[in-house]
Design a protein around this motif. Structure first.
Motif, PDB file in Angstrom:
ATOM      1  N   TYR A  63       1.244  -1.237   0.046  1.00  0.00           N
ATOM      2  CA  TYR A  63      -0.648  -0.359  -0.209  1.00  0.00           C
ATOM      3  C   TYR A  63       0.503   1.140  -0.281  1.00  0.00           C
ATOM      4  CZ  TYR A  63      -3.689  -3.488   1.383  1.00  0.00           C
ATOM      5  OH  TYR A  63      -4.120  -4.834   1.666  1.00  0.00           O
ATOM      6  N   ASN A  64       2.094   1.139  -0.732  1.00  0.00           N
ATOM      7  CA  ASN A  64       2.653   2.100  -0.997  1.00  0.00           C
ATOM      8  C   ASN A  64       2.819   2.605  -2.246  1.00  0.00           C
ATOM      9  OD1 ASN A  64       4.491   1.968   1.985  1.00  0.00           O
ATOM     10  ND2 ASN A  64       4.843  -0.246   0.736  1.00  0.00           N
ATOM     11  N   ASP A  65       2.965   4.212  -2.114  1.00  0.00           N
ATOM     12  CA  ASP A  65       3.316   5.109  -2.991  1.00  0.00           C
ATOM     13  C   ASP A  65       4.180   5.782  -3.595  1.00  0.00           C
ATOM     14  OD1 ASP A  65       0.135   5.053  -3.966  1.00  0.00           O
ATOM     15  OD2 ASP A  65       0.124   5.899  -3.154  1.00  0.00           O
ATOM     16  N   CYS A  66       5.876   5.054  -5.036  1.00  0.00           N
ATOM     17  CA  CYS A  66       7.009   5.888  -4.948  1.00  0.00           C
ATOM     18  C   CYS A  66       6.533   6.926  -6.582  1.00  0.00           C
ATOM     19  CB  CYS A  66       7.420   5.130  -4.885  1.00  0.00           C
ATOM     20  SG  CYS A  66       7.608   3.408  -5.811  1.00  0.00           S
ATOM     21  N   TRP A  67       7.866   7.301  -6.208  1.00  0.00           N
ATOM     22  CA  TRP A  67       8.258   8.087  -7.875  1.00  0.00           C
ATOM     23  C   TRP A  67      10.281   7.601  -7.709  1.00  0.00           C
ATOM     24  CZ3 TRP A  67       5.996  12.835 -10.141  1.00  0.00           C
ATOM     25  CH2 TRP A  67       4.615  13.452  -9.973  1.00  0.00           C
TER      26      TRP A  67
END
Length: 519
Positions: free
Chosen positions: A361-365
């Motif tokens: 449930y993580n978001d990364c760029w």
């Protein structure tokens, strides 16, 4: 709702910064010859020059930090009532015109409606939501350098002081070198809102560090080459148990020396058990940002990391067990979210094996490193590692074929094995990096076994990006039992027959590639 507000002299409008204008401020990411700037820089966080935000009619401040390829803005709101059913009406107004707005990740199904320079959207679930923009309504993908803004939506978790614990209130101000190297257990160390000038904080066993909403911790190096530097990690806990770091505070590491000459690290957990770090914002970390070594049951939850400097990896577990990272947003100057086998904090000496960990449930760029990855340092074995239900906004590094959206790469010890690793249900909005996925054994070598990429959806890539690369160029070790299952690459489901398509798959591993399973 309650918004996180930093009301102190460190957070300025752009015209009041040392740089004086946004172009000069952003240019400080690089040296004069175009290299990475790892030196201390002032004004790590500013008030956004581009965004005005209202949530349910309430003005919410938006802040901006520098990243490796452009700046990134953010705001943070907490819901004060304990509910799973809610609707937040957001109105985001830009200072410049955009023709298109896409809210990432796409699987959260948030649509922004345009009215002039204002984009309105409804948010009905906790998590991070990044508003991205393009100058053309027909653009295939939005522009990652066009003032993205991430909104963190979390649930208020009021501090509950455990029975028998003391509470120590820490007022804003200048704190001497070792004043915050706490040692008393069964204590809540409560940092009041405002500007705290610190060098380091030690968190002892059976204690809580609580950062009140608006607590701004400016970290600096203390000392000199002649007197000696304070090299203690900015926030650290070692050989401890039952530790919590909570609240909605911020660590500003902008004026700490980075690169190969660094004196201190940022957030470290070492040889510890039962540790929770939640709700922390870290800006312009000077090196590896939030790391746990040789520890058990560590949780990194709902943290926000923005930085640009060399080695500023985001979240990392090294030979940890039964640990997890959930609901974080990461955009740093190196690898975003990773497992390693450094052998530090007693890991090598004890023969520690990393096992049973999950990032979900993580978001990364990514700007200069990999997204979700097993990365290089392999002095300890690793098994049963999971990346699940995560998202990548933009995977952007192009300087190395080893930095991609989803990576397995090792090469420091040919006797060590990383196995039983799963990448599952991951959405990638835009891949600019050379490959979406890679399995690589190089250098001294190592053993990479039983790796599963499953239910991966890639929405778009730059021309020439490979779906999968396998690379073997090591002194020893093997690559075995690699499986790609249900991979959607820009609308095409990959099949076994596609292995022969050199535009989709790149074989730099000989016989090991031949054994790759695609289904």
């Amino acid at each position: 709702i309650a918004a996180t507000v930093f009301d102190n002299s460190e957070v300025k409008n752009i015209e009041d910064t040392q740089a004086g204008d946004i172009a000069s401020w952003q240019a400080q990411v690089f040296t004069k010859n175009g290299g990475n700037n790892d030196m201390p820089t002032t004004d790590a966080l500013i008030k956004s020059p581009w965004h005005t935000l209202k949530v349910n009619g309430k003005t919410v401040p938006v802040y901006t930090a520098r990243c490796g390829k452009g700046s990134h803005s953010y705001a943070w709101v907490d819901l004060l009532d304990n509910t799973k059913d809610f609707a937040l009406e957001t109105e985001l107004t830009l200072s410049e015109s955009a023709a298109k707005c896409v809210v990432l990740p796409l699987n959260k199904n948030v649509e922004a409606k345009k009215s002039g320079n204002t984009y309105s959207a409804f948010i009905t679930a906790y998590g991070s939501y990044t508003f991205t923009f393009a100058e053309s309504a027909d653009a295939e993908a939005t522009d990652p350098t066009f003032a993205p803004m991430t909104l963190m939506v979390t649930q208020e978790t009021p501090l509950k002081t455990p029975e028998g614990y003391n509470r120590v209130d820490i007022e804003a101000g200048y704190h001497e070198d070792y004043d915050l190297e706490f040692s008393e257990e069964e204590t809540v160390y409560y940092f009041k809102k405002g500007l705290h000038e610190i060098s380091s904080i030690n968190v002892p066993s059976n204690s809580i560090v609580y950062l009140e909403r608006g607590a701004y911790l400016k970290v600096t190096d203390r000392g000199s080459d002649s007197t000696g530097w304070n090299s203690n990690t900015a926030l650290h806990t070692e050989r401890t148990e039952n530790v919590k770091v909570l609240g909605r505070g911020l660590l500003d590491c902008g004026e700490v020396l980075g690169g190969d000459s660094k004196h201190k690290h940022v957030v470290n957990v070492g040889s510890a058990k039962n540790v929770l770090i939640e709700g922390l914002t870290v800006i312009n970390s000077n090196t590896w940002t939030m790391c746990a070594y040789n520890s058990d049951n560590v949780q990194f939850n709902a943290n926000l990391l923005l930085s640009f400097r060399t080695y500023s990896d985001g979240l990392m577990f090294s030979e940890c067990t039964n640990s997890s990272g959930r609901y974080n947003f990461v955009r740093t100057g190196d690898d975003a979210i990773e497992y390693k086998g450094t052998g530090w904090q007693g890991g090598s000496a004890q023969g520690s094996v990393g096992s049973g960990n999950v990032f979900e449930y993580n978001d990364c760029w990514t700007d200069k490193g990999s997204g979700y990855c097993l990365t290089w340092e392999s002095e300890c074995d690793m098994t049963d590692m999971v990346f699940r239900n995560n998202n990548v906004g933009f995977a952007q590094p192009t300087w190395s074929s080893g930095n991609n959206a989803l990576d397995c790469r090792l090469g420091t010890n040919a006797t060590k094995t990383w196995e039983n690793v799963t990448f599952e249900n991951i959405e990638i909005y835009r891949c600019i990096s050379p490959n979406v996925m890679i399995c690589q054994v190089s250098g001294r070598g190592g053993n990479l076994k039983n790796i599963l990429f499953k239910d991966i959806k890639v929405h778009s890539t730059e021309t020439g990006v490979f779906a999968f690369t396998m690379n073997y160029s090591a002194q020893g070790g093997v690559i075995e039992n690699i499986t790609l299952q249900n991979i959607d690459f820009c609308g095409k489901k990959l099949t076994s027959a596609d292995k022969a398509d050199s535009a989709l798959f790149r074989n730099l591993a000989g016989k090991y590639f031949d054994e790759l399973t695609v289904k």
